[in-house]
Write a protein that holds these residues in place. Sequence first.
Motif, PDB file in Angstrom:
ATOM      1  N   GLN A  95      50.751  11.817   8.869  1.00 10.43           N
ATOM      2  CA  GLN A  95      49.405  11.414   8.457  1.00 10.43           C
ATOM      3  C   GLN A  95      48.570  10.915   9.625  1.00 10.43           C
ATOM      4  O   GLN A  95      47.352  10.698   9.486  1.00 10.43           O
ATOM      5  CB  GLN A  95      49.495  10.320   7.375  1.00 10.43           C
ATOM      6  CG  GLN A  95      49.946   8.937   7.861  1.00 10.43           C
ATOM      7  CD  GLN A  95      51.458   8.774   7.946  1.00 10.43           C
ATOM      8  OE1 GLN A  95      52.176   9.740   8.139  1.00 10.43           O
ATOM      9  NE2 GLN A  95      51.928   7.541   7.778  1.00 10.43           N
ATOM     10  N   ALA A  96      49.178  10.729  10.797  1.00 14.97           N
ATOM     11  CA  ALA A  96      48.477  10.174  11.955  1.00 14.97           C
ATOM     12  C   ALA A  96      47.645  11.237  12.668  1.00 14.97           C
ATOM     13  O   ALA A  96      47.947  12.434  12.621  1.00 14.97           O
ATOM     14  CB  ALA A  96      49.470   9.564  12.938  1.00 14.97           C
ATOM     15  N   LYS A  97      46.602  10.782  13.357  1.00 15.78           N
ATOM     16  CA  LYS A  97      45.880  11.629  14.310  1.00 15.78           C
ATOM     17  C   LYS A  97      46.648  11.574  15.622  1.00 15.78           C
ATOM     18  O   LYS A  97      47.002  10.499  16.102  1.00 15.78           O
ATOM     19  CB  LYS A  97      44.459  11.117  14.510  1.00 15.78           C
ATOM     20  CG  LYS A  97      43.637  11.893  15.552  1.00 15.78           C
ATOM     21  CD  LYS A  97      42.245  11.298  15.695  1.00 15.78           C
ATOM     22  CE  LYS A  97      41.442  12.009  16.792  1.00 15.78           C
ATOM     23  NZ  LYS A  97      41.194  13.422  16.477  1.00 15.78           N
ATOM     24  N   PHE A  98      46.929  12.743  16.203  1.00 18.44           N
ATOM     25  CA  PHE A  98      47.729  12.810  17.430  1.00 18.44           C
ATOM     26  C   PHE A  98      46.929  13.468  18.540  1.00 18.44           C
ATOM     27  O   PHE A  98      46.315  14.521  18.333  1.00 18.44           O
ATOM     28  CB  PHE A  98      49.019  13.594  17.192  1.00 18.44           C
ATOM     29  CG  PHE A  98      49.935  13.636  18.388  1.00 18.44           C
ATOM     30  CD1 PHE A  98      50.919  12.666  18.550  1.00 18.44           C
ATOM     31  CD2 PHE A  98      49.820  14.637  19.342  1.00 18.44           C
ATOM     32  CE1 PHE A  98      51.763  12.695  19.646  1.00 18.44           C
ATOM     33  CE2 PHE A  98      50.653  14.668  20.443  1.00 18.44           C
ATOM     34  CZ  PHE A  98      51.633  13.699  20.599  1.00 18.44           C
ATOM     35  N   VAL A  99      46.937  12.845  19.721  1.00 15.02           N
ATOM     36  CA  VAL A  99      46.193  13.370  20.871  1.00 15.02           C
ATOM     37  C   VAL A  99      47.086  13.314  22.110  1.00 15.02           C
ATOM     38  O   VAL A  99      47.758  12.312  22.358  1.00 15.02           O
ATOM     39  CB  VAL A  99      44.907  12.556  21.140  1.00 15.02           C
ATOM     40  CG1 VAL A  99      44.197  13.049  22.398  1.00 15.02           C
ATOM     41  CG2 VAL A  99      43.970  12.632  19.931  1.00 15.02           C
TER      42      VAL A  99
END
Length: 276
Positions: free
Chosen positions: A245-249
């Motif tokens: 569910q996390a935003k990953f960069v």
Amino acid sequence: MLVGKGDPLFIIPGGPGGNHYSYRCFDSLASNNTIVYFDAFGRGKSDTAKDVREYTLARDIEDLEGLRVALHFDKINILGHSYGGVVAQGYAVKYPQNVKHLILANTFHSYVMWQENDDNSNHEIKENYPEVWDTLMVLREHGYISSDEICQEIYGRVPYGFLYAYNPDNFRVHSSKPYPNPMNTKLYYQMVGKDGDFIVGSDIGSFDYRKQLKNLTMPVLIYGGRYDHVAVPSQMIKFKEYCPQAKFVMFEHSGHNPQVEEPQKDFKLIEDFLNK
């Protein structure tokens, strides 16, 4: 230390043994946030324990909660970098009701990843600094381990930027150590184990958030650096599986410290995330 105004953003620096480099660059986020720098027990400007057994991951988590209560904050935003991210994850798992946003920077999801850090770092040293590696191997054959002072001195011959930077020149202006505890080696080896540069033990040898991350309900941002030889990308990208569910960069021109090597991109990412 509190800087700025607005929603509280707790910055938890990396290094179970101390603050390796200045984190004051996060001051640029203070225009819209109250920045709280958390120097855990035995690190930075905090007091030093008389007994190293007082240093534990559980205590760091509870001290963070105690600081939130003491400052009379309801919900807080947390940014944990490197080991600071280990504390941040533990806090979010135990006190999810108190976390508004969670940011995990160049951190570790488990003891498995930390062991990979050791293995990869040692491989890089062996291949690129063979004179350092050979000296260490001679000592280890005679029974010396990571926490022995002579081994620490030899490890220190490897420049910080080699393992931690995309461009080592980015860290030349950050080499000062203004804190009373810039690197607490007794604390470090209490946390990672007596031979923690080769085999992780103690608290770092047992923590594991992989099963719990998917249950976090607050917004989560996770980022790493392509040239990070510590929180290695092959393990960082597994956060996508453990915390889908996390935003990953991934920062393409950074090592272990995007806040130093790509600050404009990093701080815009953080500001945009906190504003959602």
